[in-house]
Scaffold this motif. Structure first.
Motif, mmCIF file in Angstrom:
data_model
loop_
_atom_site.group_PDB
_atom_site.id
_atom_site.type_symbol
_atom_site.label_atom_id
_atom_site.label_comp_id
_atom_site.label_asym_id
_atom_site.label_seq_id
_atom_site.Cartn_x
_atom_site.Cartn_y
_atom_site.Cartn_z
ATOM 1 N N LEU A 187 0.823 -1.203 0.000
ATOM 2 C CA LEU A 187 0.000 0.000 0.000
ATOM 3 C C LEU A 187 0.863 1.261 0.000
ATOM 4 O O LEU A 187 0.603 2.215 -0.747
ATOM 5 N N PHE A 188 1.905 1.266 0.837
ATOM 6 C CA PHE A 188 2.783 2.430 0.914
ATOM 7 C C PHE A 188 3.498 2.661 -0.418
ATOM 8 O O PHE A 188 3.573 3.794 -0.906
ATOM 9 N N SER A 189 4.010 1.597 -1.008
ATOM 10 C CA SER A 189 4.726 1.720 -2.285
ATOM 11 C C SER A 189 3.789 2.159 -3.398
ATOM 12 O O SER A 189 4.151 2.969 -4.260
ATOM 13 N N LEU A 190 2.554 1.626 -3.394
ATOM 14 C CA LEU A 190 1.571 2.011 -4.413
ATOM 15 C C LEU A 190 1.198 3.480 -4.280
ATOM 16 O O LEU A 190 1.076 4.203 -5.284
ATOM 17 N N PHE A 191 1.047 3.946 -3.036
ATOM 18 C CA PHE A 191 0.736 5.354 -2.777
ATOM 19 C C PHE A 191 1.873 6.246 -3.267
ATOM 20 O O PHE A 191 1.650 7.299 -3.870
#
Length: 207
Positions: A187-191
């Motif tokens: 999620l963090f990387s996608l954000f």
């Protein structure tokens, strides 16, 4: 949080009978879910077998050539370009997840038994060498990305007949806490990727 989840993949082929099962189990098989995803005897879900069967049934050369050229070169090129673009876009996400999971997944068993013959001694011998090489390459990849415990590889060429028997079994163990952390990393990387794409698109619109 520290509960272990076992994920096993099993594939068996004897003569014309095939069976492949994906199994999820928790707490020493107290909770177990079997998902059969290949059963050729019922003509389900094995794409490669469908293609080979279609080509064997069709004896007419013109029909064979039409079906063979169904996917044009331009379509194949577009598919490859889209795949490459997608991979390049999310490469950092995949790298972050892979780096975290490295050596946190345990491969308890990696079993591959193959008994095969192509009806020709020379071809069978060549194929045997290629399969040995491919098997150890895959084993090396698994070992580089997980803790590899038990391995059992047996490849038995049969030089005087056509035969194809396979037994493949592989079981991985991962903790629930690692799955949760992987989800958060994803999620963090996608954000982060979305922010970068938004910033680059805004710069283009200003210029």
């Amino acid at each position: 949080m520290f509960i272990k989840i076992n994920i096993s993949i099993e594939y068996l082929r004897t003569d014309d009978n095939d069976r492949a099962i994906l199994t999820f189990s928790i707490i020493k098989n107290l909770i177990k879910l079997d998902i059969p995803f290949v059963d050729i005897s019922e003509k389900k879900g094995f794409l490669g077998m469908k293609f080979s069967k279609k080509y064997k049934v069709k004896d007419d050369k013109t029909v064979y050539e039409k079906e063979k050229s169904f996917i044009s070169f331009s379509k194949l090129k577009d598919m490859l370009e889209k795949t490459y673009t997608t991979y390049y876009t999310y490469k950092d996400i995949l790298t972050s997840v892979r780096n975290y999971l490295r050596k946190r997944i345990v491969c308890n068993d990696f079993i591959f038994h193959l008994e095969f013959g192509l009806g020709d001694a020379a071809l069978t011998g060549i194929a045997s060498g290629l399969i040995w090489g491919a098997s150890y390459s895959i084993l090396s990849i698994v070992g580089n990305h997980s803790i590899l415990k038990n391995t059992d590889i047996k490849i038995s060429p049969v030089f005087n007949e056509i035969k194809f028997h396979v037994k493949f079994y592989c079981i991985f163990t991962i903790r629930v806490v690692h799955i949760i952390i992987v989800f958060l990393i994803f999620l963090f990387s996608l954000f982060k990727v979305c922010l970068v794409k938004k910033a680059s698109s805004s710069e283009l619109s200003v210029s």
